[in-house]
Scaffold this motif. Structure first.
Motif, mmCIF file in Angstrom:
data_model
loop_
_atom_site.group_PDB
_atom_site.id
_atom_site.type_symbol
_atom_site.label_atom_id
_atom_site.label_comp_id
_atom_site.label_asym_id
_atom_site.label_seq_id
_atom_site.Cartn_x
_atom_site.Cartn_y
_atom_site.Cartn_z
ATOM 1 N N PRO A 1 9.429 -11.456 11.443
ATOM 2 C CA PRO A 1 10.791 -10.952 11.256
ATOM 3 C C PRO A 1 10.864 -9.984 10.075
ATOM 4 O O PRO A 1 10.086 -10.089 9.126
ATOM 5 N N PRO A 2 11.795 -9.034 10.121
ATOM 6 C CA PRO A 2 11.938 -8.097 8.997
ATOM 7 C C PRO A 2 12.350 -8.803 7.709
ATOM 8 O O PRO A 2 12.970 -9.864 7.737
ATOM 9 N N ASP A 3 11.979 -8.187 6.588
ATOM 10 C CA ASP A 3 12.261 -8.724 5.260
ATOM 11 C C ASP A 3 13.038 -7.654 4.482
ATOM 12 O O ASP A 3 12.552 -6.540 4.308
ATOM 13 N N PRO A 4 14.247 -7.953 4.037
ATOM 14 C CA PRO A 4 15.068 -6.938 3.360
ATOM 15 C C PRO A 4 14.418 -6.339 2.120
ATOM 16 O O PRO A 4 14.779 -5.241 1.696
ATOM 17 N N ARG A 5 13.428 -7.021 1.518
ATOM 18 C CA ARG A 5 12.741 -6.457 0.352
ATOM 19 C C ARG A 5 12.021 -5.153 0.696
ATOM 20 O O ARG A 5 11.795 -4.316 -0.169
ATOM 21 N N PHE A 6 11.662 -5.002 1.965
ATOM 22 C CA PHE A 6 10.871 -3.846 2.372
ATOM 23 C C PHE A 6 11.660 -2.898 3.277
ATOM 24 O O PHE A 6 11.084 -2.044 3.953
ATOM 25 N N ALA A 7 12.970 -3.042 3.285
ATOM 26 C CA ALA A 7 13.799 -2.197 4.144
ATOM 27 C C ALA A 7 13.770 -0.740 3.669
ATOM 28 O O ALA A 7 13.995 -0.452 2.490
ATOM 29 N N CYS A 8 13.474 0.172 4.584
ATOM 30 C CA CYS A 8 13.446 1.607 4.273
ATOM 31 C C CYS A 8 13.171 2.360 5.563
ATOM 32 O O CYS A 8 12.968 1.766 6.632
ATOM 33 N N ASP A 9 13.161 3.683 5.464
ATOM 34 C CA ASP A 9 12.828 4.511 6.626
ATOM 35 C C ASP A 9 11.333 4.761 6.734
ATOM 36 O O ASP A 9 10.791 4.818 7.841
ATOM 37 N N LEU A 10 10.651 4.920 5.601
ATOM 38 C CA LEU A 10 9.205 5.136 5.619
ATOM 39 C C LEU A 10 8.572 4.419 4.433
ATOM 40 O O LEU A 10 9.018 4.563 3.296
ATOM 41 N N ALA A 11 7.507 3.654 4.707
ATOM 42 C CA ALA A 11 6.795 2.926 3.662
ATOM 43 C C ALA A 11 5.334 3.353 3.639
ATOM 44 O O ALA A 11 4.732 3.617 4.683
ATOM 45 N N PHE A 12 4.776 3.400 2.442
ATOM 46 C CA PHE A 12 3.348 3.677 2.267
ATOM 47 C C PHE A 12 2.757 2.620 1.355
ATOM 48 O O PHE A 12 3.343 2.273 0.329
ATOM 49 N N LEU A 13 1.576 2.109 1.727
ATOM 50 C CA LEU A 13 0.891 1.100 0.923
ATOM 51 C C LEU A 13 -0.517 1.584 0.609
ATOM 52 O O LEU A 13 -1.314 1.832 1.514
ATOM 53 N N GLY A 14 -0.818 1.733 -0.675
ATOM 54 C CA GLY A 14 -2.154 2.162 -1.087
ATOM 55 C C GLY A 14 -2.200 2.309 -2.597
ATOM 56 O O GLY A 14 -1.207 2.692 -3.227
ATOM 57 N N ASN A 15 -3.341 2.014 -3.184
ATOM 58 C CA ASN A 15 -3.476 2.157 -4.624
ATOM 59 C C ASN A 15 -3.557 3.627 -5.023
ATOM 60 O O ASN A 15 -3.988 4.483 -4.244
ATOM 61 N N ARG A 16 -3.162 3.913 -6.256
ATOM 62 C CA ARG A 16 -3.213 5.283 -6.778
ATOM 63 C C ARG A 16 -4.657 5.601 -7.187
ATOM 64 O O ARG A 16 -5.174 5.040 -8.149
ATOM 65 N N LEU A 17 -5.284 6.482 -6.436
ATOM 66 C CA LEU A 17 -6.673 6.853 -6.684
ATOM 67 C C LEU A 17 -6.786 8.373 -6.802
ATOM 68 O O LEU A 17 -6.040 9.103 -6.128
ATOM 69 N N PRO A 18 -7.698 8.868 -7.629
ATOM 70 C CA PRO A 18 -7.798 10.314 -7.844
ATOM 71 C C PRO A 18 -8.027 11.114 -6.568
ATOM 72 O O PRO A 18 -7.512 12.223 -6.433
ATOM 73 N N ASP A 19 -8.798 10.556 -5.621
ATOM 74 C CA ASP A 19 -9.099 11.309 -4.405
ATOM 75 C C ASP A 19 -8.101 11.039 -3.284
ATOM 76 O O ASP A 19 -8.335 11.386 -2.140
ATOM 77 N N ARG A 20 -6.963 10.420 -3.614
ATOM 78 C CA ARG A 20 -5.898 10.236 -2.640
ATOM 79 C C ARG A 20 -4.574 10.802 -3.140
ATOM 80 O O ARG A 20 -3.690 11.138 -2.351
#
Length: 362
Positions: A179-198
């Motif tokens: 089920p959806p979780d209001p903590r993550f409600a949005c139109d677009l989500a991205f998950l990834g660590n901040r890395l120099p080559d990204r």
């Protein structure tokens, strides 16, 4: 067979994007009768951010990040039928790679498992003394996280006896619709660590669309982004634990995959996030890279973007009905063709064949 695996971390995904890959493929091997010992250093606060307890299907050994402890765990390699060094452990990588060659018994299969092959190959081209280049003559097999024929050909060019891609996949028991979780409600989500080559690609494919669509809500998860300047419609979540990934993927209208520079350049390298999102029946938007159609069909099972403008256009035209249809189609595709159970079948057959060949030769 007994497998001694020296990697970054099985227990924690903190600054360790390969965690779910290790868990999926090694659990599949354990289910096929292999006895796995996974050796990971107590480094980078990973043990303070564990996602899972030590699993029943593997012996978990956490050792201090000291050279004395490294020598201690390497000594256990002599009892294994298969000895694996994964790249990117983060501490004592050279010593671990040299150590598996030195400590493995003569009949053992010695493997380098590269979860960042494109970047490793770039390093090897620039450095004739690179530890992987030096070790290749003594290794029996290179396994890679992806990369297709370009990576296989490159490794063979450096002298690898054999190179086989073992692609990311889905573990349906871990990643699935919730089920959806209001903590993550949005139109677009991205998950990834901040890395120099990204980072530059995240700026283009995520932050630029956020700036173009000021009326839409964006969410970024992962470590390192708290000091990054972002548009006002972007929320930063911080580290997202593995147990939260399903809700993170299921709740937004769409989720975004952004490859690191090297993986985008060489192609055929779907990240774990691709299969996690598809497994949760999320509508995935991915940056364009060669080979995507081998895993998901563009426009039907995934939306492909050449740049940030494409991402913004996809999002502007994406209604809930189409997003759900794409997510359902993606889930059906990965369940049919891209599970760790299927990867485990092929890898199990490969490993047993190579170990038997070494024993016959000996």
């Amino acid at each position: 067979m007994k497998i001694a695996f020296y990697g970054s971390s099985l227990l924690s995904s903190y600054w360790n994007g390969a965690a779910t890959y290790y868990r999926g493929i090694l659990r599949a091997l354990a289910e096929r009768g292999h006895e796995i010992s996974f050796y990971e250093p107590d480094a980078f606060d990973r043990q303070q951010h564990r996602d899972i307890d030590p699993p029943s299907w593997a012996r978990s050994v956490v050792y201090p990040a000291t050279i004395e402890a490294v020598q201690g765990v390497l000594a256990e390699a002599r009892d294994a039928d298969i000895v694996v060094k994964a790249n990117g452990v983060g501490v004592f990588d050279r010593e671990l790679l040299e150590g598996i060659v030195a400590h493995a018994n003569r009949q053992a299969l010695k493997i380098f498992w590269d979860v960042d092959a494109a970047a490793t190959l770039d390093e090897m081209r620039a450095d004739p003394g690179h530890p992987v280049r030096a070790a290749l003559p003594d290794l029996d097999l290179v396994l890679t996280y992806g990369g297709g024929d370009p990576v296989v050909d490159a490794y063979r060019g450096f002298g690898a006896a054999e190179c086989v891609p073992v692609y990311n996949a889905l573990d349906p028991s871990t990643h699935h619709p919730v089920p959806p979780d209001p903590r993550f409600a949005c139109d677009l989500a991205f998950l990834g660590n901040r890395l120099p080559d990204r980072e530059a690609r995240v700026e283009e494919f995520f932050l630029r669309p956020a700036a173009l669509l000021a009326d839409r809500r964006f969410l970024i998860g992962g470590n390192g982004w708290d000091s990054k300047a972002m548009p006002e419609n972007v929320r930063h979540r911080g580290h997202v634990f593995t147990a939260e990934h399903n809700a993170f993927n299921c709740t937004p209208r769409a989720v975004l995959n952004v490859a690191r520079d090297s993986m985008a350049h060489i192609g055929f390298s779907p990240a774990t996030r691709v299969f996690e999102a598809a497994g949760a029946a999320a509508c995935l938007i991915t940056d364009a890279w060669e080979g995507i159609e081998l895993f998901l069909k563009p426009s039907e099972e995934v939306l492909v973007a050449r740049d940030g403008q494409d991402v913004a256009e996809h999002l502007a035209m994406l209604d809930a009905e189409r997003a759900q249809a794409i997510g359902r189609a993606a889930l059906a595709r990965v369940l049919a063709e891209h599970t760790y159970d299927q990867r485990g079948d092929r890898l199990d057959a490969l490993l047993r064949d190579r170990v038997l060949a070494r024993r016959v030769a000996a």
